[in-house]
Design a protein around this motif. Structure first.
Motif, PDB file in Angstrom:
ATOM      1  N   THR A 187       0.822  -1.214   0.000  1.00 59.22           N
ATOM      2  CA  THR A 187       0.000   0.000   0.000  1.00 59.22           C
ATOM      3  C   THR A 187       0.854   1.261   0.000  1.00 59.22           C
ATOM      4  O   THR A 187       0.535   2.240  -0.693  1.00 59.22           O
ATOM      5  N   ALA A 190       2.357   1.640  -3.520  1.00 63.30           N
ATOM      6  CA  ALA A 190       1.323   2.013  -4.484  1.00 63.30           C
ATOM      7  C   ALA A 190       0.963   3.489  -4.337  1.00 63.30           C
ATOM      8  O   ALA A 190       0.748   4.192  -5.334  1.00 63.30           O
ATOM      9  N   SER A 191       0.926   3.952  -3.100  1.00 61.94           N
ATOM     10  CA  SER A 191       0.640   5.372  -2.847  1.00 61.94           C
ATOM     11  C   SER A 191       1.741   6.250  -3.424  1.00 61.94           C
ATOM     12  O   SER A 191       1.474   7.287  -4.048  1.00 61.94           O
ATOM     13  N   GLU A 197      -3.654   7.965  -1.942  1.00 64.25           N
ATOM     14  CA  GLU A 197      -3.476   7.379  -0.619  1.00 64.25           C
ATOM     15  C   GLU A 197      -4.242   6.057  -0.557  1.00 64.25           C
ATOM     16  O   GLU A 197      -5.473   6.028  -0.615  1.00 64.25           O
ATOM     17  N   VAL A 198      -3.510   4.969  -0.451  1.00 64.09           N
ATOM     18  CA  VAL A 198      -4.133   3.644  -0.455  1.00 64.09           C
ATOM     19  C   VAL A 198      -4.420   3.225   0.989  1.00 64.09           C
ATOM     20  O   VAL A 198      -3.502   2.929   1.757  1.00 64.09           O
ATOM     21  N   SER A 203      -9.448   2.332  -2.745  1.00 65.30           N
ATOM     22  CA  SER A 203      -8.319   3.184  -3.137  1.00 65.30           C
ATOM     23  C   SER A 203      -7.204   2.355  -3.763  1.00 65.30           C
ATOM     24  O   SER A 203      -6.488   2.829  -4.651  1.00 65.30           O
ATOM     25  N   ALA A 204      -7.064   1.110  -3.321  1.00 66.07           N
ATOM     26  CA  ALA A 204      -6.059   0.230  -3.936  1.00 66.07           C
ATOM     27  C   ALA A 204      -6.399  -0.039  -5.396  1.00 66.07           C
ATOM     28  O   ALA A 204      -5.516  -0.055  -6.267  1.00 66.07           O
ATOM     29  N   ALA A 207      -5.528   3.016  -7.423  1.00 68.66           N
ATOM     30  CA  ALA A 207      -4.082   3.103  -7.620  1.00 68.66           C
ATOM     31  C   ALA A 207      -3.609   2.084  -8.648  1.00 68.66           C
ATOM     32  O   ALA A 207      -2.796   2.387  -9.530  1.00 68.66           O
ATOM     33  N   VAL A 221      -1.476  -5.448  -5.678  1.00 64.38           N
ATOM     34  CA  VAL A 221      -1.240  -4.627  -4.496  1.00 64.38           C
ATOM     35  C   VAL A 221      -1.401  -5.526  -3.270  1.00 64.38           C
ATOM     36  O   VAL A 221      -2.490  -6.048  -3.010  1.00 64.38           O
ATOM     37  N   MET A 223      -1.801  -6.232   0.599  1.00 65.77           N
ATOM     38  CA  MET A 223      -2.428  -5.444   1.653  1.00 65.77           C
ATOM     39  C   MET A 223      -2.477  -6.179   2.985  1.00 65.77           C
ATOM     40  O   MET A 223      -3.387  -5.985   3.786  1.00 65.77           O
TER      41      MET A 223
END
Length: 309
Positions: A187, A190-191, A197-198, A203-204, A207, A221, A223
């Motif tokens: 995360t 990715a951000s 902002e993941v 939001s993931a 992204a 991604v 997490m």
């Protein structure tokens, strides 16, 4: 016979781990109950993971000509890793990582790169053919970016599947991203790559789609306990994680990447490969240390059987 070899290019560090109640804030001193050293480094961890999980691995890394370097060489040989292309630096020491692990299993890491930082493109010339002939190239970002870019370009030009674990977070050019088959950020990474902002799966996904728009073919991604978000061919899906009691998350991402490479080298689908990687990573977080936590293939199989019952 189709080549199944996995070439890992990356770092080797000796991890110095302190287990403590909480990770100190700036200016704070925390008394700890335990300390140990364990071989680590993202590249080394991933190479060991590939070997223990049944893959054929060639590891390219640069070590200091010191006691840690000699220990690494022997450890890699003991793990069944092809060490033909290990490099030695007579001036800089082997890499060292200082790791603090809190009671929840979360960690804070500072790395002194040492010989890892002195790897050069010229060092890799002798390994050019094995890179070109590999089934998969697995790379991270603990070695100089020019080396990362060169080895990815070399692999992509010869239709070698490239997995890039963008850790630690760094700037990635769009030209580089177009040569990557699978990008595996967490995360935080990715951000950093997208500016989004993941914080959850929604939001993931945003992204991951933005990364795909930059030219990456597939994005995973990771997490942690939330699972992994896979975006492939424009479609996103959630691969759930296995629920375990977390002791130490050090090297979990490396186990994930190594397991992913092994599964793909065995012609598993990307979705099945991510599920296999998630299971291997879940086992690793139940143990302390980096390479000490990496499971063997039979452990993952046993874990899968238990889940199926």
């Amino acid at each position: 016979m189709k080549n199944k070899s996995i070439v890992v290019v990356g770092s080797s560090n000796m991890d110095m781990v302190v287990k403590t109640d909480h990770i100190p804030v700036p200016g704070e001193t925390v008394l700890s109950g335990s300390f140990f050293m364990n071989p680590g480094g993202k590249g080394a961890n991933q190479a060991v993971a590939v070997s223990r999980l049944g893959g054929e691995v060639i590891f390219i890394s640069k070590l200091g000509n010191d006691v840690f370097g000699k220990q690494f060489s022997q450890l890699f040989a003991n793990e069944g890793i092809n060490t033909t292309y290990l490099l030695s630096d007579d001036e800089l020491p082997s890499g060292v990582a200082l790791i603090t692990v809190d009671k929840k299993g979360e960690n804070s890491i500072v790395v002194a790169s040492g010989a890892n930082a002195s790897m050069q493109i010229t060092d890799l010339q002798q390994a050019r053919e094995v890179i070109r002939q590999a089934a998969i190239l697995l790379v991270q970002l603990e070695t100089p970016m020019e080396v990362v870019e060169w080895v990815i370009e070399e692999a992509a030009a010869h239709d070698v599947r490239v997995i890039l674990n963008p850790a630690p977070a760094n700037h990635l050019s769009e030209q580089l991203l177009t040569r990557v088959n699978i990008l595996t950020p967490n995360t935080t990474e990715a951000s950093a790559i997208t500016g989004i902002e993941v914080i959850d799966m929604k939001s993931a996904e945003a992204a991951a789609k933005r990364i795909c728009a930059k030219g990456v073919k597939n994005v995973v991604v990771t997490m942690g306990p939330e699972g992994a978000l896979l975006c492939a061919e424009g479609k996103c899906s959630i691969i759930p994680s296995v629920k375990v009691e977390t002791v130490d998350t050090t090297a979990a991402g490396d186990v994930f990447n190594g397991a992913l490479a092994v599964a793909l080298s065995e012609d598993k689908s990307l979705e099945d490969a991510v599920a296999f990687a998630s299971q291997a990573a879940a086992i690793s977080v139940t143990r302390m240390g980096a390479q000490a936590s990496i499971p063997h293939r039979n452990e993952v199989i046993a874990h899968q059987l238990n889940l199926a019952q």
